[in-house]
Design a protein around this motif. Structure first.
Motif, PDB file in Angstrom:
ATOM      1  N   MET A 216       0.840  -1.204   0.000  1.00 13.91           N
ATOM      2  CA  MET A 216       0.000   0.000   0.000  1.00 13.91           C
ATOM      3  C   MET A 216       0.867   1.244   0.000  1.00 13.91           C
ATOM      4  O   MET A 216       1.786   1.370   0.803  1.00 13.91           O
ATOM      5  N   ASN A 217       0.607   2.153  -0.918  1.00 16.47           N
ATOM      6  CA  ASN A 217       1.354   3.396  -0.976  1.00 16.47           C
ATOM      7  C   ASN A 217       0.866   4.339   0.113  1.00 16.47           C
ATOM      8  O   ASN A 217       1.579   4.651   1.045  1.00 16.47           O
ATOM      9  N   LYS A 218      -0.388   4.779   0.005  1.00 16.85           N
ATOM     10  CA  LYS A 218      -0.981   5.643   1.017  1.00 16.85           C
ATOM     11  C   LYS A 218      -2.432   5.233   1.232  1.00 16.85           C
ATOM     12  O   LYS A 218      -3.012   4.476   0.435  1.00 16.85           O
ATOM     13  N   LEU A 219      -2.998   5.737   2.300  1.00 18.60           N
ATOM     14  CA  LEU A 219      -4.411   5.536   2.586  1.00 18.60           C
ATOM     15  C   LEU A 219      -5.082   6.893   2.575  1.00 18.60           C
ATOM     16  O   LEU A 219      -4.691   7.796   3.316  1.00 18.60           O
TER      17      LEU A 219
ATOM     18  N   VAL B  87      -1.286   8.407   5.820  1.00 17.94           N
ATOM     19  CA  VAL B  87      -2.745   8.542   5.753  1.00 17.94           C
ATOM     20  C   VAL B  87      -3.077  10.023   5.610  1.00 17.94           C
ATOM     21  O   VAL B  87      -2.540  10.853   6.354  1.00 17.94           O
ATOM     22  N   VAL B  88      -3.956  10.342   4.666  1.00 20.78           N
ATOM     23  CA  VAL B  88      -4.432  11.719   4.508  1.00 20.78           C
ATOM     24  C   VAL B  88      -5.956  11.678   4.483  1.00 20.78           C
ATOM     25  O   VAL B  88      -6.546  10.877   3.753  1.00 20.78           O
TER      26      VAL B  88
ATOM     27  N   PHE C  58      -0.645   8.437  -6.819  1.00 20.12           N
ATOM     28  CA  PHE C  58      -0.135   7.508  -5.808  1.00 20.12           C
ATOM     29  C   PHE C  58      -0.699   6.113  -6.073  1.00 20.12           C
ATOM     30  O   PHE C  58      -1.603   5.648  -5.372  1.00 20.12           O
ATOM     31  N   PRO C  59      -0.197   5.434  -7.093  1.00 17.60           N
ATOM     32  CA  PRO C  59      -0.704   4.099  -7.424  1.00 17.60           C
ATOM     33  C   PRO C  59      -0.500   3.127  -6.266  1.00 17.60           C
ATOM     34  O   PRO C  59       0.402   3.307  -5.447  1.00 17.60           O
ATOM     35  N   HIS C  60      -1.381   2.137  -6.194  1.00 14.28           N
ATOM     36  CA  HIS C  60      -1.353   1.109  -5.153  1.00 14.28           C
ATOM     37  C   HIS C  60      -1.781   1.654  -3.791  1.00 14.28           C
ATOM     38  O   HIS C  60      -1.520   1.022  -2.762  1.00 14.28           O
ATOM     39  N   SER C  61      -2.406   2.818  -3.787  1.00 17.72           N
ATOM     40  CA  SER C  61      -2.958   3.345  -2.541  1.00 17.72           C
ATOM     41  C   SER C  61      -4.331   2.733  -2.294  1.00 17.72           C
ATOM     42  O   SER C  61      -4.907   2.072  -3.167  1.00 17.72           O
ATOM     43  N   LYS C  62      -4.859   2.975  -1.097  1.00 14.22           N
ATOM     44  CA  LYS C  62      -6.200   2.508  -0.750  1.00 14.22           C
ATOM     45  C   LYS C  62      -7.060   3.712  -0.366  1.00 14.22           C
ATOM     46  O   LYS C  62      -6.545   4.733   0.098  1.00 14.22           O
TER      47      LYS C  62
ATOM     48  N   GLN D  69     -16.195  -2.070  -8.376  1.00 13.51           N
ATOM     49  CA  GLN D  69     -15.489  -3.326  -8.659  1.00 13.51           C
ATOM     50  C   GLN D  69     -13.998  -3.276  -8.316  1.00 13.51           C
ATOM     51  O   GLN D  69     -13.230  -4.083  -8.837  1.00 13.51           O
ATOM     52  N   ARG D  70     -13.606  -2.376  -7.434  1.00 20.47           N
ATOM     53  CA  ARG D  70     -12.195  -2.317  -7.046  1.00 20.47           C
ATOM     54  C   ARG D  70     -12.012  -2.837  -5.636  1.00 20.47           C
ATOM     55  O   ARG D  70     -12.846  -2.609  -4.758  1.00 20.47           O
ATOM     56  N   ASP D  71     -10.892  -3.521  -5.392  1.00 14.93           N
ATOM     57  CA  ASP D  71     -10.648  -4.098  -4.071  1.00 14.93           C
ATOM     58  C   ASP D  71      -9.745  -3.223  -3.205  1.00 14.93           C
ATOM     59  O   ASP D  71      -9.361  -3.626  -2.109  1.00 14.93           O
ATOM     60  N   ASP D  72      -9.404  -2.030  -3.712  1.00 17.28           N
ATOM     61  CA  ASP D  72      -8.601  -1.100  -2.922  1.00 17.28           C
ATOM     62  C   ASP D  72      -9.478   0.014  -2.344  1.00 17.28           C
ATOM     63  O   ASP D  72      -8.997   1.087  -1.983  1.00 17.28           O
ATOM     64  N   PHE D  73     -10.755  -0.271  -2.227  1.00 19.81           N
ATOM     65  CA  PHE D  73     -11.741   0.713  -1.775  1.00 19.81           C
ATOM     66  C   PHE D  73     -12.621   0.094  -0.696  1.00 19.81           C
ATOM     67  O   PHE D  73     -13.047  -1.051  -0.804  1.00 19.81           O
TER      68      PHE D  73
END
Length: 220
Positions: free
Chosen positions: A1-4, A43-44, A60-64, A140-144
């Motif tokens: 994870m890059n950032k949240l 985290v922001v 910021f790819p790969h963030s959540k 349909q995204r699993d980073d959300f």
């Protein structure tokens, strides 16, 4: 994870979730206005994230991303109270608030220049429009993740989402997010003292330069 990124609207619990994550080792910025603040924070939350999540997703790819929801019957009077305090200072040219904050508030709650910008009908429309835009973008995204922090299982759900297994203890079994900025309180974050707290206006080699999405895209 890059950032949240916490992308719920103001008065949905952004301060509560920010404070909770400080104790899990994350460097947290509740609002971030400078390039350096984004660099420092894990985290922001709040501004500008609730408005600029699409740009942040690209930078910021790969963030959540975590969307905070709240019942309209509770959210509307709370946001009315906040906007009533902020409204005189949200004027683009004359208001004293940070330019980034003014931009995202005016964009999200437009038109704030109408005859009745705090009406229940207008604010409900703003909330629903924002929610639909977020849901469509992250479909349909699993980073959300979508949570309501008033629900009893929201804290362990969030921790699992970010890769932390909640402790199996009797004490944690009833753990919930802290209830901050309740009633007419709007700025409990300022009173928080914690080594992981990141200043929204952190300065770096470029001093307090704002995060410029277009320039960052060119430099990637």
């Amino acid at each position: 994870m890059n950032k949240l990124f916490i992308i719920g609207l103001p008065r949905t619990g952004t301060t509560s979730i920010s404070v909770a994550l400080l104790d899990y080792g994350f460097k947290v910025a509740h609002t971030a206005y400078t390039k350096r603040a984004f660099e420092l924070a894990d985290v922001v939350s709040d501004a500008p994230c609730f408005c600029d999540y699409q740009e942040l997703d690209q930078l910021f790819p790969h963030s959540k991303f975590v969307y905070l929801e709240r019942s309209l019957e509770r959210w509307v009077p709370s946001i009315q109270m906040l906007l009533n305090k902020m409204l005189p200072e949200l004027a683009p040219k004359t208001g004293y608030l940070n330019p980034v904050l003014k931009r995202v508030m005016n964009q999200t709650f437009a038109p704030l220049t109408s005859s009745d910008p705090l009406s229940k009908e207008h604010l409900e429309t703003c909330y629903i429009n924002h929610q639909q835009q977020v849901m469509n973008y992250f479909a349909q995204r699993d980073d959300f993740l979508r949570i309501d922090i008033s629900n009893s299982n929201s804290l362990p759900t969030l921790l699992r989402f970010i890769g932390i297994e909640p402790p199996v203890t009797a004490q944690f079994a009833h753990a919930q997010f802290p209830h901050l900025n309740t009633g007419k309180q709007v700025d409990n974050w300022k009173a928080i003292k914690h080594p992981n707290k990141i200043n929204s206006l952190s300065a770096g080699t470029e001093h307090r330069q704002f995060l410029d999405y277009r320039q960052l895209r060119l430099n990637r």
